[in-house]
Design a protein around this motif. Structure first.
Motif, PDB file in Angstrom:
ATOM      1  N   PHE A 110      27.547 -75.398  25.176  1.00  0.00           N
ATOM      2  CA  PHE A 110      27.240 -75.227  26.602  1.00  0.00           C
ATOM      3  C   PHE A 110      28.272 -74.354  27.309  1.00  0.00           C
ATOM      4  O   PHE A 110      27.953 -73.703  28.288  1.00  0.00           O
ATOM      5  N   SER A 111      29.514 -74.360  26.770  1.00  0.00           N
ATOM      6  CA  SER A 111      30.529 -73.542  27.445  1.00  0.00           C
ATOM      7  C   SER A 111      30.268 -72.065  27.195  1.00  0.00           C
ATOM      8  O   SER A 111      30.757 -71.205  27.912  1.00  0.00           O
ATOM      9  N   LYS A 112      29.491 -71.750  26.142  1.00  0.00           N
ATOM     10  CA  LYS A 112      29.189 -70.337  25.860  1.00  0.00           C
ATOM     11  C   LYS A 112      28.042 -69.841  26.728  1.00  0.00           C
ATOM     12  O   LYS A 112      27.867 -68.662  26.951  1.00  0.00           O
ATOM     13  N   GLY A 125      38.173 -71.478  14.257  1.00  0.00           N
ATOM     14  CA  GLY A 125      37.999 -70.229  15.004  1.00  0.00           C
ATOM     15  C   GLY A 125      36.663 -70.284  15.711  1.00  0.00           C
ATOM     16  O   GLY A 125      35.710 -70.858  15.178  1.00  0.00           O
ATOM     17  N   TYR A 126      36.595 -69.735  16.922  1.00  0.00           N
ATOM     18  CA  TYR A 126      35.311 -69.729  17.629  1.00  0.00           C
ATOM     19  C   TYR A 126      34.346 -68.756  16.957  1.00  0.00           C
ATOM     20  O   TYR A 126      33.142 -68.883  17.069  1.00  0.00           O
ATOM     21  N   ASP A 127      34.905 -67.734  16.283  1.00  0.00           N
ATOM     22  CA  ASP A 127      34.077 -66.866  15.460  1.00  0.00           C
ATOM     23  C   ASP A 127      34.890 -66.476  14.239  1.00  0.00           C
ATOM     24  O   ASP A 127      36.099 -66.743  14.177  1.00  0.00           O
ATOM     25  N   HIS A 132      36.073 -63.808  13.173  1.00  0.00           N
ATOM     26  CA  HIS A 132      37.099 -62.762  13.262  1.00  0.00           C
ATOM     27  C   HIS A 132      38.395 -63.263  13.903  1.00  0.00           C
ATOM     28  O   HIS A 132      39.417 -62.600  13.830  1.00  0.00           O
ATOM     29  N   HIS A 133      38.334 -64.375  14.589  1.00  0.00           N
ATOM     30  CA  HIS A 133      39.479 -64.773  15.395  1.00  0.00           C
ATOM     31  C   HIS A 133      39.786 -66.246  15.152  1.00  0.00           C
ATOM     32  O   HIS A 133      39.124 -67.122  15.693  1.00  0.00           O
ATOM     33  N   GLN A 134      40.785 -66.470  14.275  1.00  0.00           N
ATOM     34  CA  GLN A 134      41.141 -67.862  13.984  1.00  0.00           C
ATOM     35  C   GLN A 134      42.095 -68.369  15.053  1.00  0.00           C
ATOM     36  O   GLN A 134      43.121 -67.726  15.335  1.00  0.00           O
ATOM     37  N   VAL A 135      41.763 -69.503  15.660  1.00  0.00           N
ATOM     38  CA  VAL A 135      42.566 -70.026  16.776  1.00  0.00           C
ATOM     39  C   VAL A 135      43.598 -71.047  16.282  1.00  0.00           C
ATOM     40  O   VAL A 135      44.729 -71.076  16.759  1.00  0.00           O
ATOM     41  N   LEU A 136      43.210 -71.887  15.305  1.00  0.00           N
ATOM     42  CA  LEU A 136      44.143 -72.900  14.795  1.00  0.00           C
ATOM     43  C   LEU A 136      44.365 -72.675  13.304  1.00  0.00           C
ATOM     44  O   LEU A 136      43.410 -72.401  12.566  1.00  0.00           O
ATOM     45  N   GLY A 160      52.738 -75.772  24.737  1.00  0.00           N
ATOM     46  CA  GLY A 160      52.755 -74.434  24.135  1.00  0.00           C
ATOM     47  C   GLY A 160      52.269 -73.420  25.142  1.00  0.00           C
ATOM     48  O   GLY A 160      51.700 -73.782  26.171  1.00  0.00           O
ATOM     49  N   PRO A 161      52.460 -72.145  24.846  1.00  0.00           N
ATOM     50  CA  PRO A 161      52.055 -71.113  25.796  1.00  0.00           C
ATOM     51  C   PRO A 161      50.544 -71.111  26.011  1.00  0.00           C
ATOM     52  O   PRO A 161      49.796 -71.648  25.182  1.00  0.00           O
ATOM     53  N   SER A 162      50.136 -70.465  27.091  1.00  0.00           N
ATOM     54  CA  SER A 162      48.708 -70.355  27.376  1.00  0.00           C
ATOM     55  C   SER A 162      48.016 -69.629  26.215  1.00  0.00           C
ATOM     56  O   SER A 162      48.530 -68.637  25.715  1.00  0.00           O
ATOM     57  N   GLY A 163      46.870 -70.191  25.769  1.00  0.00           N
ATOM     58  CA  GLY A 163      46.124 -69.553  24.681  1.00  0.00           C
ATOM     59  C   GLY A 163      46.609 -69.955  23.307  1.00  0.00           C
ATOM     60  O   GLY A 163      46.135 -69.445  22.296  1.00  0.00           O
ATOM     61  N   SER A 164      47.561 -70.920  23.235  1.00  0.00           N
ATOM     62  CA  SER A 164      48.084 -71.283  21.908  1.00  0.00           C
ATOM     63  C   SER A 164      47.148 -72.229  21.155  1.00  0.00           C
ATOM     64  O   SER A 164      47.359 -72.490  19.972  1.00  0.00           O
ATOM     65  N   GLY A 165      46.124 -72.765  21.835  1.00  0.00           N
ATOM     66  CA  GLY A 165      45.124 -73.574  21.134  1.00  0.00           C
ATOM     67  C   GLY A 165      45.178 -75.065  21.451  1.00  0.00           C
ATOM     68  O   GLY A 165      44.528 -75.872  20.780  1.00  0.00           O
ATOM     69  N   LYS A 166      45.893 -75.449  22.514  1.00  0.00           N
ATOM     70  CA  LYS A 166      46.042 -76.874  22.847  1.00  0.00           C
ATOM     71  C   LYS A 166      44.699 -77.504  23.198  1.00  0.00           C
ATOM     72  O   LYS A 166      44.303 -78.533  22.650  1.00  0.00           O
ATOM     73  N   THR A 167      43.986 -76.856  24.135  1.00  0.00           N
ATOM     74  CA  THR A 167      42.695 -77.408  24.572  1.00  0.00           C
ATOM     75  C   THR A 167      41.718 -77.429  23.399  1.00  0.00           C
ATOM     76  O   THR A 167      41.010 -78.417  23.181  1.00  0.00           O
ATOM     77  N   THR A 168      41.728 -76.349  22.636  1.00  0.00           N
ATOM     78  CA  THR A 168      40.818 -76.268  21.496  1.00  0.00           C
ATOM     79  C   THR A 168      41.041 -77.448  20.555  1.00  0.00           C
ATOM     80  O   THR A 168      40.082 -78.097  20.111  1.00  0.00           O
ATOM     81  N   LEU A 169      42.317 -77.745  20.261  1.00  0.00           N
ATOM     82  CA  LEU A 169      42.618 -78.830  19.321  1.00  0.00           C
ATOM     83  C   LEU A 169      42.059 -80.166  19.819  1.00  0.00           C
ATOM     84  O   LEU A 169      41.457 -80.920  19.056  1.00  0.00           O
ATOM     85  N   ALA A 183      49.723 -80.902  27.942  1.00  0.00           N
ATOM     86  CA  ALA A 183      50.625 -80.940  29.099  1.00  0.00           C
ATOM     87  C   ALA A 183      51.010 -79.536  29.520  1.00  0.00           C
ATOM     88  O   ALA A 183      51.299 -78.677  28.690  1.00  0.00           O
ATOM     89  N   HIS A 184      50.966 -79.309  30.811  1.00  0.00           N
ATOM     90  CA  HIS A 184      51.406 -78.021  31.345  1.00  0.00           C
ATOM     91  C   HIS A 184      52.738 -78.170  32.064  1.00  0.00           C
ATOM     92  O   HIS A 184      53.573 -77.288  32.019  1.00  0.00           O
ATOM     93  N   ARG A 185      52.893 -79.327  32.749  1.00  0.00           N
ATOM     94  CA  ARG A 185      54.171 -79.568  33.441  1.00  0.00           C
ATOM     95  C   ARG A 185      54.986 -80.502  32.560  1.00  0.00           C
ATOM     96  O   ARG A 185      54.628 -81.675  32.397  1.00  0.00           O
TER      97      ARG A 185
HETATM   98  N1  LIG Z   1      34.706 -71.203  24.145  1.00  0.00           N
HETATM   99  C1  LIG Z   1      35.514 -70.265  23.609  1.00  0.00           C
HETATM  100  N2  LIG Z   1      34.977 -69.229  22.928  1.00  0.00           N
HETATM  101  C2  LIG Z   1      35.771 -68.288  22.359  1.00  0.00           C
HETATM  102  N3  LIG Z   1      37.120 -68.291  22.429  1.00  0.00           N
HETATM  103  C3  LIG Z   1      37.707 -69.294  23.102  1.00  0.00           C
HETATM  104  C4  LIG Z   1      36.935 -70.330  23.732  1.00  0.00           C
HETATM  105  N4  LIG Z   1      37.802 -71.199  24.317  1.00  0.00           N
HETATM  106  C5  LIG Z   1      39.049 -70.721  24.074  1.00  0.00           C
HETATM  107  N5  LIG Z   1      38.993 -69.580  23.349  1.00  0.00           N
HETATM  108  C6  LIG Z   1      40.137 -68.801  22.847  1.00  0.00           C
HETATM  109  O1  LIG Z   1      40.877 -69.628  21.968  1.00  0.00           O
HETATM  110  C7  LIG Z   1      42.269 -69.435  22.141  1.00  0.00           C
HETATM  111  C8  LIG Z   1      42.939 -70.775  22.455  1.00  0.00           C
HETATM  112  O2  LIG Z   1      42.475 -71.207  23.736  1.00  0.00           O
HETATM  113  P1  LIG Z   1      42.821 -72.642  24.322  1.00  0.00           P
HETATM  114  O3  LIG Z   1      42.094 -72.793  25.604  1.00  0.00           O
HETATM  115  O4  LIG Z   1      42.635 -73.675  23.301  1.00  0.00           O
HETATM  116  O5  LIG Z   1      44.380 -72.463  24.594  1.00  0.00           O
HETATM  117  P2  LIG Z   1      45.337 -73.367  25.486  1.00  0.00           P
HETATM  118  O6  LIG Z   1      46.608 -73.449  24.736  1.00  0.00           O
HETATM  119  O7  LIG Z   1      44.676 -74.644  25.846  1.00  0.00           O
HETATM  120  O8  LIG Z   1      45.504 -72.452  26.769  1.00  0.00           O
HETATM  121  P3  LIG Z   1      45.786 -72.907  28.305  1.00  0.00           P
HETATM  122  O9  LIG Z   1      47.126 -73.527  28.344  1.00  0.00           O
HETATM  123  O10 LIG Z   1      45.757 -71.606  29.043  1.00  0.00           O
HETATM  124  O11 LIG Z   1      44.679 -73.836  28.703  1.00  0.00           O
HETATM  125  C9  LIG Z   1      42.414 -68.396  23.229  1.00  0.00           C
HETATM  126  O12 LIG Z   1      42.588 -67.144  22.602  1.00  0.00           O
HETATM  127  C10 LIG Z   1      41.098 -68.439  23.971  1.00  0.00           C
HETATM  128  O13 LIG Z   1      40.783 -67.173  24.497  1.00  0.00           O
END
Ligand SMILES: Nc1ncnc2c1ncn2[C@@H]1O[C@H](COP(=O)(O)OP(=O)(O)OP(=O)(O)O)[C@@H](O)[C@H]1O
Length: 586
Positions: free
Chosen positions: A114-116, A349-351, A353-357, A374-383, A533-535
């Motif tokens: 649904f997020s896509k 990886g969401y696809d 070509h791009h492995q996230v974890l 971890g920094p923004s985009g490091s994969g915290k939410t994904t995990l 955690a962000h803060r």
């Molecule tokens: N639904 C999605 N489809 C494709 N790529 C995604 C999707 N959600 C996140 N990504 C990509 O996966 C990578 C990790 O994102 P994620 O949101 O897990 O990072 P994060 O550490 O939680 O970042 P933040 O602290 O900014 O929330 C990023 O490169 C992001 O662009």
């Protein structure tokens, strides 16, 4: 993987029209007979004229043909109405069935899907596309049958008069078909452009309306408006290209099938054949009369072509959603006996070509607090989203207790894992029912106890309608912090042994902040907690802190251990609280 071996094979998706095919074919049959009967009035007029011209006492024969003509007209009308009623009834039935099928199917696709999808795109499928299939279901079959029925009956009748003139009379039909099919060759592409442009408008509209507050607050009106008007311009261009092409095709076929064109051909060829002595003058009449009536059903078919294409594109969109793979499930789901979470060599990886974890190994013991930083985009939410299977891992496994999350029944998994994510989602209902979503069987007193634990009870009572206040999906009367506490109350009511928390980045006022922290303390008491955690100060007392960088675990330990190791965490801490590094390490 074990879950794969036992996964239930997904039965092939039945065609959209599977359940109504028989009734639609019957409707088309009625239309075929109706169209064929439509020939009888023309035949009657031709035969009456012939009789009057050639028979001395035409009385009985004329009455007989009159009766045939009237019976034919009445039969045609009756069957036409019956066929239309049937297919319109089937269309209403199919719309209901498809909406129910879509709703059932959408509840089985992975939540991450649904997020896509833009909500405008989904709304289009559920509403507009199903309605756009109307012509395809209720009219197309009838029109095709009708365009076949009359020429077939006409051939049978006219051949009995003169086969050569029959060929001449029917010659324009294939010519018109050829013209229109050549012109239509590029139309599917144009139609697809039109559909895509329509989707862009839908998405831009929903985004514009949904984000109106942010747009105004940040003075983005110009930019958002440009995106919206860009989508409208794209749609207008696609519409203009489509209209120009379809207009040309329609004009060409209408010209070829107009009564004037048919008469010119029939009378021209007929006169030549009469001069050559091949045709009796009186036998030209049936060709003139039938020839003029012949193109009518074909014209209806041609005029419906655009709607038919729109209907087919809409049916394609509906099928695409129904074909979206469901979350794989197992035949015999298992139930964990304890509530720790173990990530074992998790890749994702969401696809492709791009492995996230990358090979994440992590153990969150039952009842402990694990913070992901971890920094923004490091994969915290994904995990965290992999735990309730918003998406499935592409390598490795996630286990709750001893059970792979893919071996739990999806409903049970979602009940056992409470999620409090940043994007607070409320439904348009009362506050009471919004909290009750955590446990639909809960009584009012349990709902209120959860609100009390989430520090929200007093705030709710202060509202004029109290717990019966209706909130919108954006929260309505509730502030950002109150909305968050409402989702926390919902999670408290859910009483799940595992809690996933994506800490809000948006700052709230200090009172709200304190209330939220108290509510969270209540929620997470005695549960296994995985928190993004962000803060950093909010998780300084976590049992373990895991540092992610570009999808790799680059550090783990307690706050003190990580500060002392002077790694990434220490640098983040120093940066966030603007301390010199040496002080951070202390
Ligand atoms: N639904 C999605 N489809 C494709 N790529 C995604 C999707 N959600 C996140 N990504 C990509 O996966 C990578 C990790 O994102 P994620 O949101 O897990 O990072 P994060 O550490 O939680 O970042 P933040 O602290 O900014 O929330 C990023 O490169 C992001 O662009």
């Amino acid at each position: 993987m074990k879950a794969d071996r036992k996964a239930t094979a997904k039965p092939p998706t039945p065609s959209l029209f599977h359940a109504v095919r028989g009734r639609l074919l019957f409707g088309a049959g009625l239309s075929l007979v109706s169209s064929a009967l439509g020939l009888l009035p023309y035949v009657a007029v031709a035969e009456i004229a012939k009789t009057l011209l050639t028979v001395d006492t035409p009385g009985r024969a004329v009455v007989g043909w009159l009766a045939v003509g009237v019976a034919g007209a009445a039969g045609r009308l009756g069957l036409l109405v019956a066929g239309n009623l049937l297919t319109h009834y089937v269309d209403a039935d199919l719309q209901r069935q498809l909406r129910a099928r879509l709703a059932r199917h959408l509840s089985t696709v992975p939540l991450g899907w649904f997020s896509k999808k833009g909500s405008g795109e989904l709304k289009k499928v559920l509403d507009d596309d199903i309605e756009d299939m109307h012509h395809l279901v209720a009219h197309a079959g009838l029109d095709v049958a009708s365009a076949v029925g009359l020429p077939l009956a006409a051939i049978v009748y006219l051949v009995t008069v003169d086969w050569r003139m029959t060929l001449v009379t029917l010659a324009l039909l294939p010519l018109a078909m050829l013209t229109i099919s050549r012109a239509h060759r590029t139309l599917p592409v144009r139609m697809q452009q039109l559909v895509t442009a329509q989707q862009s408008i839908n998405n831009a509209t929903v985004e514009y309306v949904d984000g109106i507050q942010v747009i105004k607050a940040y003075r983005l009106t110009g930019r958002a408006w440009r995106r919206f008007s860009g989508a409208v311009d794209e749609f207008c261009d696609a519409l203009a290209a489509w209209s120009a092409e379809s207009g040309r095709a329609l004009f060409a076929s209408m010209a070829l099938l107009s009564p004037a064109a048919v008469l010119v051909v029939v009378i021209g060829a007929g006169s030549a054949m009469i001069s050559a002595g091949w045709l009796a003058p009186v036998d030209l009449l049936p060709f003139i009369l039938v020839g003029v009536g012949l193109p009518a059903p074909y014209m209806t078919l041609v005029q419906g072509t655009q709607l038919l294409r729109k209907g087919k594109a809409a049916a394609g969109n509906v099928s695409a959603v129904l074909d979206e793979p469901s979350l794989p499930t197992v035949r015999e789901p298992r139930m964990p006996s304890q509530w720790d979470i173990r990530f074992a060599a998790v890749d994702f990886g969401y696809d492709e070509h791009h492995q996230v974890l990358h090979h994440v190994d992590l153990h969150c013991p039952q009842g402990s607090v694990t913070a992901l930083v971890g920094p923004s985009g490091s994969g915290k939410t994904t995990l965290t989203r992999l735990v309730p299977r918003f998406f499935d891992v592409t390598g490795g496994a996630i286990r709750i207790g001893e059970v792979d999350v893919r071996e739990l029944a999806p409903g049970v998994l979602l009940r056992m894992v409470a999620v409090v994510f940043q994007d607070v989602v409320l439904v348009r209902d009362t506050i009471r029912e919004n909290i009750r979503l955590g446990d639909p069987t809960a009584g009012d007193d349990e709902v209120e106890a959860a609100a009390r634990a989430a520090q929200l009870h007093e705030t709710i009572l202060a509202l004029p309608d109290g717990y019966d206040t209706v909130v919108t999906s954006r929260g309505g009367v509730l502030s950002g912090g109150e909305r968050q506490r409402l989702t926390i109350a919902r999670a408290i009511l859910q009483d799940a042994p595992i809690v996933l928390l994506d800490e809000a980045t948006a700052s709230v006022d200090p009172d709200n902040e304190a209330a939220i922290q108290q509510a969270l303390a209540e929620l997470t008491k005695g549960r296994t907690l995985l928190v993004v955690a962000h803060r950093l100060h909010t998780i300084a007392r976590a049992d373990q802190i895991v540092v992610l960088d570009d999808g790799h675990v680059v550090g783990r330990g307690t706050h003190d251990e990580l500060l002392n190791s002077a790694g990434k965490y220490a640098r983040m801490w120093a940066a966030q609280y603007q301390l010199p590094r040496t002080e951070a390490a202390r």
